[in-house]
Design a protein around this motif. Structure first.
Motif, PDB file in Angstrom:
ATOM      1  N   HIS A   5       0.738  -1.157  -0.027  1.00 57.04           N
ATOM      2  CA  HIS A   5      -0.013   0.112  -0.132  1.00 57.04           C
ATOM      3  C   HIS A   5       0.876   1.196  -0.062  1.00 57.04           C
ATOM      4  O   HIS A   5       0.562   2.209  -0.699  1.00 57.04           O
ATOM      5  N   ASP A  40      -3.413   0.175   8.249  1.00 60.03           N
ATOM      6  CA  ASP A  40      -3.010  -1.150   8.670  1.00 60.03           C
ATOM      7  C   ASP A  40      -2.412  -1.003  10.218  1.00 60.03           C
ATOM      8  O   ASP A  40      -2.083  -2.228  10.878  1.00 60.03           O
ATOM      9  N   ARG A  48      -8.727  -3.955   9.542  1.00 61.75           N
ATOM     10  CA  ARG A  48      -9.618  -3.454   8.493  1.00 61.75           C
ATOM     11  C   ARG A  48     -10.952  -2.936   8.871  1.00 61.75           C
ATOM     12  O   ARG A  48     -11.858  -2.900   8.059  1.00 61.75           O
ATOM     13  N   HIS A  52      -9.990   1.720   9.126  1.00 61.52           N
ATOM     14  CA  HIS A  52     -10.169   1.704   7.641  1.00 61.52           C
ATOM     15  C   HIS A  52     -11.665   2.388   7.480  1.00 61.52           C
ATOM     16  O   HIS A  52     -12.502   2.127   7.856  1.00 61.52           O
ATOM     17  N   HIS A  89      -5.783   3.107   0.080  1.00 60.46           N
ATOM     18  CA  HIS A  89      -5.497   1.815   0.756  1.00 60.46           C
ATOM     19  C   HIS A  89      -6.743   1.023   1.018  1.00 60.46           C
ATOM     20  O   HIS A  89      -6.869  -0.050   0.742  1.00 60.46           O
ATOM     21  N   ASP A  93      -8.355  -2.386  -0.631  1.00 58.98           N
ATOM     22  CA  ASP A  93      -8.533  -3.537   0.325  1.00 58.98           C
ATOM     23  C   ASP A  93      -9.339  -4.516  -0.245  1.00 58.98           C
ATOM     24  O   ASP A  93      -9.560  -5.642   0.106  1.00 58.98           O
TER      25      ASP A  93
HETATM   26 ZN   LIG Z   1      -5.767  -2.264   4.957  1.00 56.44          ZN
END
Ligand SMILES: [Zn+2]
Length: 213
Positions: A5, A40, A48, A52, A89, A93
Motif C-alpha cells: 500500500h 493497517d 480492516r 479503515h 489503501h 483492500d
Molecule cells: Zn488495510
C-alpha cells in the motif's frame, strides 16, 4: 501488505508530480507512504475496521484537495496526500483477501469494513493475502514505477529498494510465520507447569503445581 500500500501511494504521487526539487518531493512522497501504511496499524485492534474508512477518507481527501485548489498551501497539500493515500489503501483492500489469520484458507467474506454502510465489503481476492507472491509483485511494480519517475530522488530510490527487499523476505516466510505463531502457545503450554489454587471451606488455601511430562 502495508508495504505494498505504501509503495502504491508513493508511485501514484510520483506519477502525479513532475520533477520537483528534493526538498518538495521528499516530504510529499514520505507523507504518501505514511498515508498508505497508517490504516493497517489497526492490526492490533479490529483489523480492516478500526482505522479503515473507505468513504470517510475519500470524502475528506476530496475536501482537502478542493481546499488546496481554492487556497493553495503546503500544509493542505500534505494533508490531502496523507488522507488520499489512506483512501486509496482502504478502497483497494476490497481487491485483496479476507481478514483471517490464514487468508490462504479463507473462512470469512470480510475484506474491509464500510462505516458509512455499517457492513463489510466482500473480498475480490485479486491479491489473495498479505505476503502472497502477487502482493510482492505489486510492490515491485509500484516501487519500479516510482523509481523511474522524475519525482523520486536518490533517498526515495534507496528506500524503495529496501522496501522491495524487506517485502520479498516477508513473502518468503509469510506462511511459515503464521504456522509458527499458531504452534508456539501450545508448545509453551506443554512445557509450563499447570498451577491451580483452591480455597477450602475452612478458609485454607491449597496451591497445586502439576508438571506435565
Ligand atoms: Zn488495510
Amino acid at each position: 501488505m502495508a508495504l505494498t500500500h505504501g509503495a502504491v501511494s508513493v508511485a501514484l504521487v510520483a506519477l502525479a508530480t513532475p520533477a520537483l526539487p528534493d526538498t518538495v518531493a521528499l516530504p510529499l512522497l514520505v507523507v504518501a507512504f505514511l498515508g498508505g501504511i497508517l490504516p493497517d496499524l489497526d492490526i492490533v485492534a479490529d483489523h480492516r475496521k478500526t482505522l479503515h474508512y473507505p468513504v470517510g477518507y475519500s470524502v475528506l481527501a476530496f475536501l482537502l484537495a478542493v481546499g488546496y485548489v481554492v487556497a493553495p498551501s503546503g500544509t493542505l497539500l500534505l494533508a490531502a496526500v496523507l488522507v488520499g493515500s489512506a483512501a486509496v489503501h482502504t478502497c483497494s483492500d476490497v481487491l485483496a483477501g479476507s481478514v483471517e489469520a490464514e487468508p490462504w484458507n479463507p473462512t470469512t467474506e470480510r475484506a474491509v469494513y464500510n462505516h458509512a454502510l455499517g457492513a463489510w465489503h466482500r473480498p475480490r481476492r485479486y491479491v489473495r493475502y498479505s505476503g502472497a507472491p502477487e502482493d510482492w509483485l505489486l510492490a515491485l511494480v509500484a516501487a519500479a514505477t516510482a523509481i523511474r519517475s522524475p519525482a523520486s530522488g536518490s533517498t526515495v530510490e534507496a528506500a524503495l529498494f529496501w522496501l522491495v527487499a524487506v517485502a520479498g523476505g516477508y513473502t518468503l516466510v509469510r506462511r511459515r510465520f503464521s504456522a509458527l505463531s499458531a504452534r508456539f502457545p501450545s508448545r509453551l503450554a506443554a512445557v509450563l507447569p499447570a498451577v491451580t489454587v483452591e480455597e477450602t471451606e475452612s478458609g485454607a488455601t491449597t496451591v497445586a503445581i502439576r508438571f506435565r511430562s
